[in-house]
Design a protein around this motif. Structure first.
Motif, PDB file in Angstrom:
ATOM      1  N   ILE A   1      48.896   4.561  49.337  1.00 17.60           N
ATOM      2  CA  ILE A   1      48.499   5.647  48.441  1.00 17.60           C
ATOM      3  C   ILE A   1      48.501   5.192  46.982  1.00 17.60           C
ATOM      4  CG2 ILE A   1      50.800   6.663  48.136  1.00 17.60           C
ATOM      5  CD1 ILE A   1      47.462   8.559  48.434  1.00 17.60           C
ATOM      6  N   GLN A   2      49.193   4.104  46.677  1.00 15.82           N
ATOM      7  CA  GLN A   2      49.280   3.644  45.301  1.00 15.82           C
ATOM      8  C   GLN A   2      48.043   2.884  44.834  1.00 15.82           C
ATOM      9  OE1 GLN A   2      53.151   2.247  44.010  1.00 15.82           O
ATOM     10  NE2 GLN A   2      53.910   2.767  46.050  1.00 15.82           N
ATOM     11  N   SER A   3      47.207   2.454  45.766  1.00 12.85           N
ATOM     12  CA  SER A   3      46.028   1.690  45.376  1.00 12.85           C
ATOM     13  C   SER A   3      44.912   2.606  44.890  1.00 12.85           C
ATOM     14  CB  SER A   3      45.552   0.817  46.544  1.00 12.85           C
ATOM     15  OG  SER A   3      45.312   1.566  47.711  1.00 12.85           O
ATOM     16  N   GLU A   4      43.929   1.999  44.226  1.00 11.29           N
ATOM     17  CA  GLU A   4      42.764   2.765  43.793  1.00 11.29           C
ATOM     18  C   GLU A   4      41.918   3.159  44.999  1.00 11.29           C
ATOM     19  OE1 GLU A   4      38.737   2.116  41.150  1.00 11.29           O
ATOM     20  OE2 GLU A   4      40.565   1.095  40.514  1.00 11.29           O
ATOM     21  N   TYR A   5      41.625   2.170  45.864  1.00  5.91           N
ATOM     22  CA  TYR A   5      40.933   2.454  47.120  1.00  5.91           C
ATOM     23  C   TYR A   5      41.986   2.491  48.214  1.00  5.91           C
ATOM     24  CZ  TYR A   5      37.696   2.604  50.915  1.00  5.91           C
ATOM     25  OH  TYR A   5      37.016   3.013  52.026  1.00  5.91           O
ATOM     26  N   MET A   6      41.944   3.520  49.042  1.00  2.03           N
ATOM     27  CA  MET A   6      42.987   3.707  50.051  1.00  2.03           C
ATOM     28  C   MET A   6      42.454   3.432  51.458  1.00  2.03           C
ATOM     29  SD  MET A   6      45.332   7.043  50.716  1.00  2.03           S
ATOM     30  CE  MET A   6      43.981   8.015  51.371  1.00  2.03           C
ATOM     31  N   PRO A   7      42.774   2.282  52.028  1.00  4.39           N
ATOM     32  CA  PRO A   7      42.387   2.015  53.415  1.00  4.39           C
ATOM     33  C   PRO A   7      43.174   2.895  54.398  1.00  4.39           C
ATOM     34  CG  PRO A   7      43.000  -0.010  52.283  1.00  4.39           C
ATOM     35  CD  PRO A   7      43.405   1.132  51.412  1.00  4.39           C
ATOM     36  N   ARG A   8      42.593   3.076  55.563  1.00  2.00           N
ATOM     37  CA  ARG A   8      43.238   3.772  56.683  1.00  2.00           C
ATOM     38  C   ARG A   8      43.640   5.206  56.342  1.00  2.00           C
ATOM     39  NH1 ARG A   8      43.653  -0.237  60.312  1.00  2.00           N
ATOM     40  NH2 ARG A   8      43.959  -2.292  59.434  1.00  2.00           N
ATOM     41  N   GLY A   9      42.820   5.881  55.539  1.00  2.00           N
ATOM     42  CA  GLY A   9      43.158   7.237  55.145  1.00  2.00           C
ATOM     43  C   GLY A   9      42.616   8.317  56.058  1.00  2.00           C
TER      44      GLY A   9
ATOM     45  N   THR B   1      62.940   8.960  36.780  1.00  2.00           N
ATOM     46  CA  THR B   1      62.654   7.602  36.333  1.00  2.00           C
ATOM     47  C   THR B   1      62.115   6.761  37.486  1.00  2.00           C
ATOM     48  OG1 THR B   1      64.940   6.957  36.742  1.00  2.00           O
ATOM     49  CG2 THR B   1      64.377   7.662  34.495  1.00  2.00           C
ATOM     50  N   GLY B   2      62.097   7.342  38.672  1.00  2.00           N
ATOM     51  CA  GLY B   2      61.569   6.660  39.839  1.00  2.00           C
ATOM     52  C   GLY B   2      61.171   7.655  40.913  1.00  2.00           C
ATOM     53  N   VAL B   3      60.148   7.292  41.672  1.00  2.00           N
ATOM     54  CA  VAL B   3      59.661   8.120  42.776  1.00  2.00           C
ATOM     55  C   VAL B   3      59.399   7.204  43.956  1.00  2.00           C
ATOM     56  CG1 VAL B   3      57.790   9.612  43.591  1.00  2.00           C
ATOM     57  CG2 VAL B   3      58.588   9.813  41.236  1.00  2.00           C
ATOM     58  N   TRP B   4      59.728   7.669  45.164  1.00  2.00           N
ATOM     59  CA  TRP B   4      59.492   6.896  46.381  1.00  2.00           C
ATOM     60  C   TRP B   4      58.604   7.696  47.321  1.00  2.00           C
ATOM     61  CZ3 TRP B   4      60.207   2.016  47.625  1.00  2.00           C
ATOM     62  CH2 TRP B   4      60.076   1.637  48.965  1.00  2.00           C
ATOM     63  N   PHE B   5      57.516   7.077  47.759  1.00  2.00           N
ATOM     64  CA  PHE B   5      56.652   7.667  48.779  1.00  2.00           C
ATOM     65  C   PHE B   5      57.035   7.068  50.127  1.00  2.00           C
ATOM     66  CE2 PHE B   5      53.882   8.280  45.082  1.00  2.00           C
ATOM     67  CZ  PHE B   5      53.438   9.574  45.303  1.00  2.00           C
ATOM     68  N   SER B   6      57.328   7.915  51.076  1.00  2.00           N
ATOM     69  CA  SER B   6      57.717   7.445  52.405  1.00  2.00           C
ATOM     70  C   SER B   6      56.489   7.020  53.200  1.00  2.00           C
ATOM     71  CB  SER B   6      58.433   8.570  53.153  1.00  2.00           C
ATOM     72  OG  SER B   6      57.539   9.651  53.363  1.00  2.00           O
ATOM     73  N   GLY B   7      56.742   6.551  54.391  1.00  2.00           N
ATOM     74  CA  GLY B   7      55.657   6.206  55.300  1.00  2.00           C
ATOM     75  C   GLY B   7      55.099   7.459  55.942  1.00  2.00           C
ATOM     76  N   GLY B   8      54.233   7.260  56.888  1.00  2.00           N
ATOM     77  CA  GLY B   8      53.590   8.390  57.564  1.00  2.00           C
ATOM     78  C   GLY B   8      52.089   8.190  57.537  1.00  2.00           C
ATOM     79  N   ARG B   9      51.378   9.211  57.135  1.00  2.00           N
ATOM     80  CA  ARG B   9      49.917   9.149  57.052  1.00  2.00           C
ATOM     81  C   ARG B   9      49.498   9.403  55.604  1.00  2.00           C
ATOM     82  NH1 ARG B   9      47.177   6.786  59.050  1.00  2.00           N
ATOM     83  NH2 ARG B   9      45.438   8.152  59.398  1.00  2.00           N
ATOM     84  N   GLN B  10      48.794   8.451  55.023  1.00  2.00           N
ATOM     85  CA  GLN B  10      48.467   8.536  53.603  1.00  2.00           C
ATOM     86  C   GLN B  10      47.546   9.711  53.269  1.00  2.00           C
ATOM     87  OE1 GLN B  10      48.378   5.724  55.485  1.00  2.00           O
ATOM     88  NE2 GLN B  10      46.769   4.355  54.847  1.00  2.00           N
ATOM     89  N   TRP B  11      46.733  10.168  54.205  1.00  2.00           N
ATOM     90  CA  TRP B  11      45.864  11.310  53.920  1.00  2.00           C
ATOM     91  C   TRP B  11      46.678  12.553  53.606  1.00  2.00           C
ATOM     92  CZ3 TRP B  11      46.109  15.688  56.881  1.00  2.00           C
ATOM     93  CH2 TRP B  11      46.657  15.576  58.159  1.00  2.00           C
ATOM     94  N   ARG B  12      47.887  12.633  54.118  1.00  2.56           N
ATOM     95  CA  ARG B  12      48.732  13.793  53.821  1.00  2.56           C
ATOM     96  C   ARG B  12      49.113  13.832  52.340  1.00  2.56           C
ATOM     97  NH1 ARG B  12      51.149  16.170  58.678  1.00  2.56           N
ATOM     98  NH2 ARG B  12      50.544  14.885  60.445  1.00  2.56           N
TER      99      ARG B  12
END
Length: 165
Positions: A50-58, A6-17
């Motif tokens: 990572i949740q956005s449509e366009y991903m900056p700093r990837g 019912t929920g998912v959490w994305f941690s920090g790090g590098r979004q390209w991963r």
């Protein structure tokens, strides 16, 4: 696990991963299904972008490049948006200004450290310590900034692109 989540959490790090690991996979489809059945998805730092449509700093070679070929697409949970993080703490306002010049169709969202947006429908409520910057190239905000600041406790309509009273 994702079939029942019912929920998912994305941690920090590098979004390209996240892109390399999940784009175009069954996992990505099941993540979307969490939202489709009324669940929530959240994340901090790279997990927010990572949740956005366009991903900056990837860019895989570093986080100073705003647009990286092959790593422009986020997962699109925030359609029409480009989310950057650590925004005011790392003085990233000029970076988003440049990105918005290249991609004016997006709503730029700069989320500061210790701050988040909780999106329900098209309304983003700012919570946490500081504020969020919203960049809408179709409007000129009051003052000398090219973005609208929304402090914690206030809301912004992502579709109408304005503060909610």
């Amino acid at each position: 696990v994702l079939l029942k989540a019912t929920g998912v959490w994305f941690s920090g790090g590098r979004q390209w991963r996240f892109v390399d690991a999940y784009e175009g996979t069954l996992t990505q489809k099941r993540l979307r299904a969490v939202l489709d059945r009324g669940g929530v998805i959240g994340g901090s730092s790279a997990g927010a972008s990572i949740q956005s449509e366009y991903m900056p700093r990837g860019h895989p070679l570093g986080n100073t490049v705003m647009a990286a070929e092959g790593y422009e697409r986020g997962f699109g949970y925030l359609p029409g948006c480009a989310v950057d993080q650590h925004f005011f703490a790392r003085k990233r306002t000029a970076d988003m200004t440049g990105l918005m010049k290249d991609y004016p169709q997006y709503l730029g969202i700069g989320i500061d450290e210790g701050t988040a947006i909780v999106v329900t429908g098209t309304t983003a409520e700012v919570i946490g310590r500081t504020k969020v910057a919203f960049y809408d190239t179709t409007k000129k905000p009051d003052g000398d900034k090219d973005y609208e600041e929304v402090p914690a406790g206030e809301k912004y309509d992502l579709k109408e692109r304005k503060k909610v009273k």
